[in-house]
Motif scaffolding. Structure first.
Motif, PDB file in Angstrom:
ATOM      1  N   CYS A 243       0.368   5.511   0.260  1.00  0.00           N
ATOM      2  CA  CYS A 243      -0.604   6.545   0.588  1.00  0.00           C
ATOM      3  C   CYS A 243      -0.119   7.906   0.118  1.00  0.00           C
ATOM      4  O   CYS A 243       1.071   8.228   0.224  1.00  0.00           O
ATOM      5  CB  CYS A 243      -0.868   6.580   2.095  1.00  0.00           C
TER       6      CYS A 243
ATOM      7  N   CYS B 173      -5.105   5.804  -0.326  1.00  0.00           N
ATOM      8  CA  CYS B 173      -4.046   4.783  -0.371  1.00  0.00           C
ATOM      9  C   CYS B 173      -4.374   3.795  -1.493  1.00  0.00           C
ATOM     10  O   CYS B 173      -5.520   3.369  -1.641  1.00  0.00           O
ATOM     11  CB  CYS B 173      -3.951   4.041   0.962  1.00  0.00           C
TER      12      CYS B 173
ATOM     13  N   TYR C  38       0.828  -1.201   0.000  1.00  0.00           N
ATOM     14  CA  TYR C  38       0.000   0.000   0.000  1.00  0.00           C
ATOM     15  C   TYR C  38       0.867   1.258   0.000  1.00  0.00           C
ATOM     16  O   TYR C  38       1.842   1.365   0.743  1.00  0.00           O
ATOM     17  CB  TYR C  38      -0.925   0.024   1.213  1.00  0.00           C
TER      18      TYR C  38
END
Length: 324
Positions: free
Chosen positions: A47, A78, A45
């Motif tokens: 962001c 994200c 992930y």
């Protein structure tokens, strides 16, 4: 200074509120938080920067009697990338059919290649006498897959088999195999794209939900296991697979087995895109067996009936008249 937030379970009261100290006392002096990171459910992930939302968020008290407005609200987006999460894919797809003896296995090195020199212990042979010691040895709790040695080296293998053809329906068998000795995949899910999902009639041992967020065409489905039955995909071994069969109704305007139409376009396991075989390798219909015309079929039917009548008469004569 470095707060950690936890995604609460459904039904938790009030969600979560964070009081940010030393961040300014007015809309002009307040400072946005920085460097958001999502560590769960796993890596991959990224962001972006916090963007101010207008107007600020309003909260209703649990008793519903009063409303509180936040001083400032920020929005953080994200995104997830499979390539950031891991170097190689996590699953692959094999294809087969009743009308062709060819089984198209997962492409070679789909998720990696065997290289025990630079990466020792990355895979183990299923008949190795040291299998138990490797699986239960150091690093057992590691998140790094320890897979069964194979040409594709994938922790998960999905097999799509075109099983049968009926007058108004056709049938598919799906097998998901876990080749990872370190992980039980609990509450797994499979997303499949195929143009005939608009005509699916029965799914025998998986849950099913159509995914058509734009309402244009229903060609994508999410499948997952039945609770307490096959929602847990066990580690590699005899119990390391789950299976189901799907029954599709034929649409005369689109249905065909030619040119690999009966096989999925894309498959995702737990959100990871699975490696598909090359389309030119699909088990297509044999090109050396053209379809019978109505005239040819009628001629064959007449010959078959004549042969049956001849054999029947011959047996009756042998029974009552004896052999000459």
């Amino acid at each position: 200074r470095d707060p950690t937030t936890v995604d609460l379970l459904p039904g938790a009261p009030n969600g979560m509120q964070i009081t940010v100290g030393r961040s300014g006392t007015s809309n002009r002096t307040v400072k946005a938080p920085k460097n958001f990171t999502l560590k769960a459910p796993g890596p991959g992930y990224t962001c972006g920067a916090a963007q101010k939302v207008k107007p600020p968020t309003k909260f209703i008290s649990p008793d519903g009697r009063r409303t509180t407005q936040a001083h400032v609200t920020w929005d953080v987006i994200c995104t997830y990338s499979q390539f950031v999460a891991q170097r190689g894919p996590a699953c692959c797809v094999a294809l087969s059919s009743f009308y062709n003896e060819t089984i198209v296995d997962c492409p070679k090195c789909s998720c990696g290649c065997q290289n025990n020199i630079t990466n020792p212990g990355s895979c183990v042979e299923v008949n190795s006498p040291y299998l138990a010691s490797v699986v239960n040895g150091p690093g057992k709790g590691s998140s790094t897959p320890l897979v069964r040695c194979s040409p594709h080296m994938c922790p998960i293998k999905v097999h799509w088999h075109v099983k049968a053809n009926y007058r108004d329906y056709w049938r598919v068998k799906i097998t998901i195999s876990n080749w990872n000795y370190r992980t039980n995949y609990s509450q797994w899910n499979l997303v499949v794209q195929h143009p005939n999902f608009d005509n699916v009639t029965t799914i025998f041992s998986f849950n099913y939900k159509a995914l058509n967020p734009y309402g244009v065409i229903n060609d994508t489905a999410m499948l997952w296991g039945l609770k307490y039955y096959n929602d847990l995909l066990m580690v590699a071994g005899p119990n390391g697979n789950v299976q189901s069969e799907l029954l599709f109704r034929k649409d005369p305007s689109t249905f065909t087995f030619e040119k690999g139409w009966g096989f999925p376009r894309r498959i995702y396991f737990n959100g990871e895109s699975c490696v598909m075989p090359q389309p030119d390798l699909y088990p297509w219909l044999p090109s050396s067996s053209p379809r019978l015309t109505k005239t040819a079929f009628l001629a064959l039917a007449i010959v078959a009936c004549a042969m049956v009548a001849f054999l029947y008469n011959h047996l009756v004569l042998d029974k009552y008249c004896g052999k000459s």
